[in-house]
Design a protein around this motif. Structure first.
Motif, PDB file in Angstrom:
ATOM      1  N   HIS A 125       0.853  -1.202   0.000  1.00  0.00           N
ATOM      2  CA  HIS A 125       0.000   0.000   0.000  1.00  0.00           C
ATOM      3  C   HIS A 125       0.882   1.243   0.000  1.00  0.00           C
ATOM      4  CE1 HIS A 125      -3.865   2.137   1.601  1.00  0.00           C
ATOM      5  NE2 HIS A 125      -3.134   2.960   0.852  1.00  0.00           N
ATOM      6  N   HIS A 165       1.645   5.328  -2.103  1.00  0.00           N
ATOM      7  CA  HIS A 165       1.366   6.389  -3.077  1.00  0.00           C
ATOM      8  C   HIS A 165       2.748   6.884  -3.473  1.00  0.00           C
ATOM      9  CE1 HIS A 165      -2.767   5.935  -1.997  1.00  0.00           C
ATOM     10  NE2 HIS A 165      -2.372   5.872  -0.743  1.00  0.00           N
ATOM     11  N   LYS A 178      -9.924  -0.679  -6.937  1.00  0.00           N
ATOM     12  CA  LYS A 178     -10.024  -0.231  -5.544  1.00  0.00           C
ATOM     13  C   LYS A 178     -11.339   0.496  -5.296  1.00  0.00           C
ATOM     14  CE  LYS A 178      -7.591   2.349  -1.916  1.00  0.00           C
ATOM     15  NZ  LYS A 178      -6.580   3.371  -1.625  1.00  0.00           N
ATOM     16  N   HIS A 212      -6.430  -1.560   4.490  1.00  0.00           N
ATOM     17  CA  HIS A 212      -6.239  -0.911   5.793  1.00  0.00           C
ATOM     18  C   HIS A 212      -6.804  -1.847   6.850  1.00  0.00           C
ATOM     19  CE1 HIS A 212      -4.891   3.137   4.793  1.00  0.00           C
ATOM     20  NE2 HIS A 212      -5.818   3.240   3.861  1.00  0.00           N
ATOM     21  N   ASP A 266       0.956   2.659   3.404  1.00  0.00           N
ATOM     22  CA  ASP A 266       0.248   3.890   3.013  1.00  0.00           C
ATOM     23  C   ASP A 266       1.193   5.090   2.981  1.00  0.00           C
ATOM     24  OD1 ASP A 266      -1.885   5.282   1.977  1.00  0.00           O
ATOM     25  OD2 ASP A 266      -2.966   5.487   3.876  1.00  0.00           O
TER      26      ASP A 266
HETATM   27 ZN   LIG Z   1      -3.533   4.985   0.739  1.00  0.00          ZN
END
Ligand SMILES: [Zn+2]
Length: 421
Positions: free
Chosen positions: A59, A61, A179, A238, A330
């Motif tokens: 996960h 970005h 997603k 998550h 994340d």
């Molecule tokens: Zn994320």
């Protein structure tokens, strides 16, 4: 590129510690595990070290710079969860052995004004009058200065029909998995965000499955988790942080077969806990610039009422009940507002937190190697086996008994190419 024989290391093959002793790379692939050193091979004396498959962050970005940073920490694959690096927009990454490889969801299906709009501090529109086709990630450009998403309409969906219609568009735009954002804003300090209905989630998931596509969901609350698993989602990227787990929610996740990417490091950051110890570790900060170090030392701090002990207990309960746990973070950008994480470094932090939750070091290492490869269909990596990609991490010590030894990085290979001279 010739043959390289890594000799004398303890070998964790993604599932177990083996007594292979010798691992031979032939160009970008693993040639043999065990056996004799072939004539003419370059020999790497790895006594006292442990060889692992390259790590996966399930996960992120990311950006090209972030993929480069991740690789220095032995993270050879990052899974993008919003926007960039879809199938047709990553040749420059696929072919560059100085950066981690990547897969991508493309943009997540969300209602108009839904998450992640609140991260922009308004309703998701940036006031430029183009219909709100904006995200915090818009403006990120390819090396040639063009946005790969210039022609993309955000997959805003209010009805099952709209979600069904977006799935083939995302597939055509090169999403590797689909997603769904399921977030009412509770833990971001933005309650009342519009939510995808259960019927919309279920219809979108069914269409994705009809096309053979994996589905994942952004779920930070128990209620969102229940919605996702009821809708047939394959994976939760998550772990809920709005309270302790209940027997009901554990049972429903188990029954659904979904995997979970807890991103404990993100939940800690959301609760206002910065990664201070990690940032103080010279094995970490020596690889980070000032912006990333400052980011590690800060936190999101949007849900201070949360209790990290609940999150750790939920990880353990799900794991004990047989749910596949995957390492993810994340991590995003070097900005204090997205604090508590840094590319690559936070994978090692997450491994430590999974062990703190009660996984054994070997179970935690599986969660960053063979398990994400299996659950995301990355059949060419995640284990040390003949014919698989030579994506490898060599560390001093024994992380299969002391997890923090993953940070004693000696060498990283991406497709057989050594990162450090
Ligand atoms: Zn994320």
């Amino acid at each position: 590129m010739g043959r390289t024989a890594i000799v004398g290391a303890r070998v964790f093959d993604g599932e177990e510690v083996t007594d292979a002793g010798v691992v031979v790379l032939d160009g970008p692939r693993i040639l043999q595990v065990g056996g004799a050193v072939p004539d003419g091979a370059d020999v790497v004396d790895a006594a006292g070290s442990t060889l692992l498959p390259g790590l996966v962050d399930a996960h992120v970005h990311t950006s090209v710079e972030a993929l480069e940073l991740a690789l220095t920490f032995g993270v050879t694959t990052e899974l993008e969860m919003q926007g960039m690096f879809t199938r047709h927009n990553r040749a420059h990454v696929t072919e560059n052995d100085r950066v981690a490889d990547v897969r991508s969801a493309g943009f997540g299906i969300t209602p108009p004004g839904g998450h992640p709009s609140e991260l922009m501090g308004d309703d998701g529109h940036d006031g430029d009058g183009d219909g709100g086709e904006e995200t915090p990630w818009e403006g990120v450009e390819d090396e040639d200065g063009t946005s790969p998403w210039a022609d993309v309409v955000m997959p805003f969906s209010t009805t099952p029909e709209e979600a069904v219609a977006f799935v083939p568009r995302l597939e055509a735009a090169g999403s590797d998995y689909i997603k769904f954002m399921i977030d009412d804003g509770t833990v971001e300090g933005a309650p009342g965000l519009p939510l995808l209905s259960d019927a919309t989630i279920a219809a979108g998931v069914e269409e994705a499955h009809r096309r053979g596509l994996l589905t994942v969901a952004h779920t930070l609350t128990v209620d969102a988790t229940a919605s996702a698993v009821a809708g047939g989602i394959d994976g939760l990227v998550h772990l809920f942080m709005d309270g302790p787990h209940t027997p009901e929610i554990v049972r429903s996740v188990v029954a659904s077969g979904a995997f979970v990417v807890p991103c404990v490091v993100l939940n800690a950051s959301m609760m206002g806990i910065p990664a201070t110890e990690l940032a103080a570790d010279p094995r970490v900060n020596s690889r980070l610039d000032d912006a990333w170090t400052a980011t590690l030392r800060s936190s999101y701090d949007r849900y201070p009422q949360g209790d990290l002990r609940d999150v750790l207990a939920s990880v353990k309960a799900l794991h004990d009940a047989g749910v596949d746990i995957l390492v993810g973070t994340d991590v995003s950008f070097p900005l204090p507002a997205f604090g508590g994480m840094a590319h690559g470094a936070s994978v090692h932090h997450e491994l430590q937190l999974l062990v703190r939750a009660g996984l054994t070091p070997i179970e935690a290492l599986r969660a960053a190697t063979s398990v994400p490869a299996r659950r995301f269909g990355l059949t060419d990596r995640g284990r040390i086996r003949p014919a698989l990609r030579a994506d490898l991490l060599l560390v001093d010590g024994d992380p299969t008994t002391r997890i923090s030894d993953t940070l004693n990085i000696r060498q990283v290979w991406r497709r057989g190419a050594p990162l450090f001279r």
